[in-house]
Every structure is written in C-alpha cells, then in structure tokens.
Design an enzyme around this catalytic site. Sequence first.
Site, PDB file in Angstrom:
ATOM      1  N   CYS A  50       3.455  40.997   9.366  1.00 48.36           N
ATOM      2  CA  CYS A  50       3.906  40.243   8.183  1.00 48.36           C
ATOM      3  C   CYS A  50       2.788  39.993   7.177  1.00 48.36           C
ATOM      4  O   CYS A  50       3.047  39.693   6.018  1.00 48.36           O
ATOM      5  CB  CYS A  50       4.510  38.914   8.610  1.00 48.36           C
ATOM      6  SG  CYS A  50       5.881  39.129   9.749  1.00 48.36           S
TER       7      CYS A  50
ATOM      8  N   HIS B 280       5.085  33.747   2.857  1.00 48.02           N
ATOM      9  CA  HIS B 280       5.857  34.661   3.710  1.00 48.02           C
ATOM     10  C   HIS B 280       7.161  33.956   4.085  1.00 48.02           C
ATOM     11  O   HIS B 280       7.161  32.761   4.390  1.00 48.02           O
ATOM     12  CB  HIS B 280       5.051  35.001   4.964  1.00 48.02           C
ATOM     13  CG  HIS B 280       5.836  35.784   5.969  1.00 48.02           C
ATOM     14  ND1 HIS B 280       6.574  36.879   5.611  1.00 48.02           N
ATOM     15  CD2 HIS B 280       6.022  35.605   7.304  1.00 48.02           C
ATOM     16  CE1 HIS B 280       7.183  37.355   6.695  1.00 48.02           C
ATOM     17  NE2 HIS B 280       6.858  36.600   7.723  1.00 48.02           N
TER      18      HIS B 280
ATOM     19  N   ASN C  84      13.716  37.583   6.866  1.00 49.34           N
ATOM     20  CA  ASN C  84      12.292  37.868   7.070  1.00 49.34           C
ATOM     21  C   ASN C  84      12.083  39.382   6.964  1.00 49.34           C
ATOM     22  O   ASN C  84      12.549  40.133   7.816  1.00 49.34           O
ATOM     23  CB  ASN C  84      11.880  37.349   8.453  1.00 49.34           C
ATOM     24  CG  ASN C  84      10.418  37.601   8.764  1.00 49.34           C
ATOM     25  OD1 ASN C  84       9.741  38.350   8.064  1.00 49.34           O
ATOM     26  ND2 ASN C  84       9.933  36.977   9.825  1.00 49.34           N
TER      27      ASN C  84
HETATM   28  O1  UT7 Z   1       7.393  36.476  10.585  1.00 45.92           O
HETATM   29  C1  UT7 Z   1       6.454  36.447  11.576  1.00 45.92           C
HETATM   30  C2  UT7 Z   1       6.319  35.179  12.276  1.00 45.92           C
HETATM   31  N1  UT7 Z   1       7.582  34.707  12.810  1.00 45.92           N
HETATM   32  C3  UT7 Z   1       7.887  33.451  12.657  1.00 45.92           C
HETATM   33  O2  UT7 Z   1       7.191  32.737  12.009  1.00 45.92           O
HETATM   34  C4  UT7 Z   1       9.108  32.928  13.370  1.00 45.92           C
HETATM   35  C5  UT7 Z   1       8.794  31.602  13.976  1.00 45.92           C
HETATM   36  N2  UT7 Z   1       9.856  31.015  14.763  1.00 45.92           N
HETATM   37  C6  UT7 Z   1      11.016  30.589  14.222  1.00 45.92           C
HETATM   38  O3  UT7 Z   1      11.286  30.747  13.053  1.00 45.92           O
HETATM   39  C7  UT7 Z   1      11.959  29.813  15.119  1.00 45.92           C
HETATM   40  O4  UT7 Z   1      11.305  29.534  16.344  1.00 45.92           O
HETATM   41  C8  UT7 Z   1      13.294  30.544  15.404  1.00 45.92           C
HETATM   42  C9  UT7 Z   1      14.158  30.527  14.154  1.00 45.92           C
HETATM   43  C10 UT7 Z   1      13.032  31.957  15.840  1.00 45.92           C
HETATM   44  C11 UT7 Z   1      14.062  29.812  16.502  1.00 45.92           C
HETATM   45  O5  UT7 Z   1      14.276  28.473  16.138  1.00 45.92           O
HETATM   46  P1  UT7 Z   1      13.943  27.304  17.187  1.00 45.92           P
HETATM   47  O6  UT7 Z   1      14.321  26.045  16.538  1.00 45.92           O
HETATM   48  O7  UT7 Z   1      12.524  27.477  17.615  1.00 45.92           O
HETATM   49  O8  UT7 Z   1      14.971  27.593  18.354  1.00 45.92           O
HETATM   50  P2  UT7 Z   1      14.681  27.893  19.894  1.00 45.92           P
HETATM   51  O9  UT7 Z   1      14.109  29.256  20.064  1.00 45.92           O
HETATM   52  O10 UT7 Z   1      13.924  26.749  20.491  1.00 45.92           O
HETATM   53  O11 UT7 Z   1      16.151  27.867  20.470  1.00 45.92           O
HETATM   54  C12 UT7 Z   1      16.941  26.681  20.462  1.00 45.92           C
HETATM   55  C13 UT7 Z   1      18.316  26.992  21.017  1.00 45.92           C
HETATM   56  C14 UT7 Z   1      18.260  27.762  22.351  1.00 45.92           C
HETATM   57  O12 UT7 Z   1      19.322  27.293  23.148  1.00 45.92           O
HETATM   58  P3  UT7 Z   1      19.037  26.246  24.331  1.00 45.92           P
HETATM   59  O13 UT7 Z   1      18.050  26.933  25.245  1.00 45.92           O
HETATM   60  O14 UT7 Z   1      18.479  25.036  23.657  1.00 45.92           O
HETATM   61  O15 UT7 Z   1      20.383  26.057  24.917  1.00 45.92           O
HETATM   62  C15 UT7 Z   1      18.542  29.190  21.933  1.00 45.92           C
HETATM   63  O16 UT7 Z   1      19.141  29.941  22.967  1.00 45.92           O
HETATM   64  O17 UT7 Z   1      19.033  27.836  20.101  1.00 45.92           O
HETATM   65  C16 UT7 Z   1      19.529  28.991  20.814  1.00 45.92           C
HETATM   66  N3  UT7 Z   1      19.582  30.106  19.888  1.00 45.92           N
HETATM   67  C17 UT7 Z   1      20.643  30.366  19.111  1.00 45.92           C
HETATM   68  N4  UT7 Z   1      21.831  29.772  18.990  1.00 45.92           N
HETATM   69  C18 UT7 Z   1      22.707  30.283  18.104  1.00 45.92           C
HETATM   70  C19 UT7 Z   1      18.602  31.012  19.617  1.00 45.92           C
HETATM   71  N5  UT7 Z   1      19.028  31.873  18.686  1.00 45.92           N
HETATM   72  C20 UT7 Z   1      20.296  31.504  18.361  1.00 45.92           C
HETATM   73  C21 UT7 Z   1      21.240  32.001  17.447  1.00 45.92           C
HETATM   74  N6  UT7 Z   1      22.429  31.362  17.356  1.00 45.92           N
HETATM   75  N7  UT7 Z   1      20.991  33.066  16.646  1.00 45.92           N
END
Ligand code: UT7
Length: 321
Positions: free
Chosen positions: A112, A248, A278
């Site tokens: 990125c 970004h 992204n």
């Molecule tokens: O570009 C390069 C660098 N990349 C980044 O900067 C990305 C950085 N990370 C992020 O933007 C975020 O961590 C994400 C958007 C990827 C994820 O958001 P989060 O708030 O960190 O969610 P999480 O991974 O902690 O997941 C929370 C819950 C989980 O369920 P449980 O375990 O709490 O039951 C996931 O399984 O959300 C669930 N989940 C979803 N639910 C519905 C994960 N993806 C989805 C989805 N739809 N698409």
Amino acid sequence: MYSRIAGTGRCLPERVVTNADLEHVVDTTDEWIRSRTGIERRHIAADGQTTADLAEGAARAAMAAAGVTAADIDFIVVGTTTPDYVFPNVGCIVQDRLGAHGCPAFSVEAACSGFIYALSIADRFIASGGARCALVIGAETLSRMTDWSDRTTCVLFGDGAGAVVLKPAEEPGILSCHLGADGAYRDLLYHPYGVSRQQRPGETAGPYIHMKGNEVFKVAVKTLETIVDETLAANHLERSAIDWLIPHQANIRIIQATARRLDMPLEKVVLTLQDHGNTSAASVPMALDVAVRDGRVQRGQLLLLEAFGGGFTWGSSLIRF
Ligand code: UT7
C-alpha cells in the site's frame, strides 16, 4: 532544484460492486462493512483488464492534465503488488503503450505504500537533475488476489490506478518524503505465493491476501501517528499548517485516528474509500486526483500524503501543491 506535481490522473474499472452485492457472495452485511470500514462500493477489473491497462489510463489522464506528451517523459516508476507479469515490469508495458521509448521504467513493490515510495524515488531523481519529467503511478488489481469466499478480506479491496507527472521547479514542490518498513510484521499481512519460495509441507494458505486485520489496525494507527509527527517536525511545521490530509484509504477508523492526531476535522481529509475501497498503492494518487479535479485541492496549498501496508511498509510526503 525541487520537484512539483504538474498534473494528476486516475483510471477505475467500469464495474462497481456494492456492499449489497457482496451480501450475496459472503455472510456479511452492508451495515457491518460501512460501520467497520467506511467502504460502500468498489470498482473491480473486467475479465482481461490488467494493472497495466489501469496504469496506462491514469498516466494518460495525468499527462493531459500536465500538458506533456510521451516525448517529454524521461522517467517512469510504478508502485504495484499486482503486476501483469513478473517481468517485464508494469512501467515497461506502460512506457511501450505510451511510446515513451528509452527512458528508465520500473516498478516498486511496497504494497500500500508503493506510490509514496515511487514518488520519493522520482522526487530525488528530479531534485538531483537525473530526470526532468517523471511519471509516477500507483496501480493495482487486488481483486485478482482476493479470496472471494473470505468475508474478512474480500469486502475490503478494489481495483484502480492513480498517477502524477512530476517536473522540476525552483520552489518546492515536494518538501519531504519519509519512508519506513519493518519486516518483522510480515506474517500479519501477506500473500504467500511468490516465484522463488515453495509451499512447505503442511502449508495450506491459498494464493490470496491473508490479513490479521485487528492486529494490522493497531500497528497502522500507531505508525501513522508517528510518521505524521516526524513529517511535521522535519519541516518545522505546526499541525494547523496542513490544508489537506490525503491518506491511504484502508479504514475510516484508521483515517479518523490520524486526523485526530493532526487535530484536523474530517472536512479537511480527502476520503475516497466509500467509493473505491482499499486499492493499495493506487489509493493515495486516486484520492489526490479526485480532490484536484473537484476543486478542493488548490495550487499553493499544503498536502500531507501518507500510507501504510504489507511488509509492513509506510511512508509520507509533504507537498506544496
Ligand atoms: O491497507 C493495508 C493495511 N490494512 C489495514 O490497514 C486494515 C486494517 N484492519 C482493518 O481495517 C480492520 O481490522 C478490519 C476492517 C479488517 C476488521 O475490522 P475489526 O473491527 O478489526 O473486526 P474483527 O476482525 O475484530 O472482527 C470482528 C467480528 C468477528 O466476529 P466475532 O469473532 O467477533 O464473532 C469477525 O468474524 O466481525 C466478523 N467479521 C465480519 N462480519 C460481517 C469479519 N468480517 C466480517 C464481514 N461481515 N465482512
């Protein structure tokens, strides 16, 4: 001698995939994607459409905006992690299509942060007299390495390309670029398939982007806070001097954290992630182009560009536009 941005451009695939569309692909909701990421839709490349196609489109738009022709271009650098081929690099393909034969053309693989890395290299070539008209591109087709059955990643990414033309100037221009990387974090965000490395017995990771999103998120917020502080300090500037933050576009919550660090309202932040998702190396130059073309970014204003991504790599650039 300094470099300055003479023109900007972008190119997006026609096909738009909304969050509602993705509700039919994986177990997700528009509400989850919007509230956790800020993303509403993304552009996805058509069958056969490649990173070089998008890069060429963005390059032509930036060249038209700068009023330059292929004969003027003497340096081409492309930030990308989704090249058409291992070689020739995307820069060479674009060079041939434009008819800018003979000048150096190469790609930079820094995920990125690829565009910021590329911009930093081109800036130094121009500032040292090694180039007089550089094409700097960030271009990706991330959809090609997305696991469309993995809801934790497939809702995040999109395809596109952005470009700038850099020319020499007596006044800055690009005031400073700051780059960094830490390979110790490589397991948090990676694509396991390369040319040289073979899968080890028992390894099951597929040929897709793998990300521990939550952990990436935390390091991204901290690192971006540090790099914006470093950029301001290096230029002896107060936070209030910045007219536009052009970040970004990975996650609205990461962007909000950086804006808070700069004491900036979101009105002074260029946001495109709602429309583009992204797009890795393409996200910063596309956001710049959007804000230049809609008239928000004006000549003479001070812009802070920043990015963070796989590697980890990160970078920033302070620009008097
Ligand atoms: O570009 C390069 C660098 N990349 C980044 O900067 C990305 C950085 N990370 C992020 O933007 C975020 O961590 C994400 C958007 C990827 C994820 O958001 P989060 O708030 O960190 O969610 P999480 O991974 O902690 O997941 C929370 C819950 C989980 O369920 P449980 O375990 O709490 O039951 C996931 O399984 O959300 C669930 N989940 C979803 N639910 C519905 C994960 N993806 C989805 C989805 N739809 N698409």
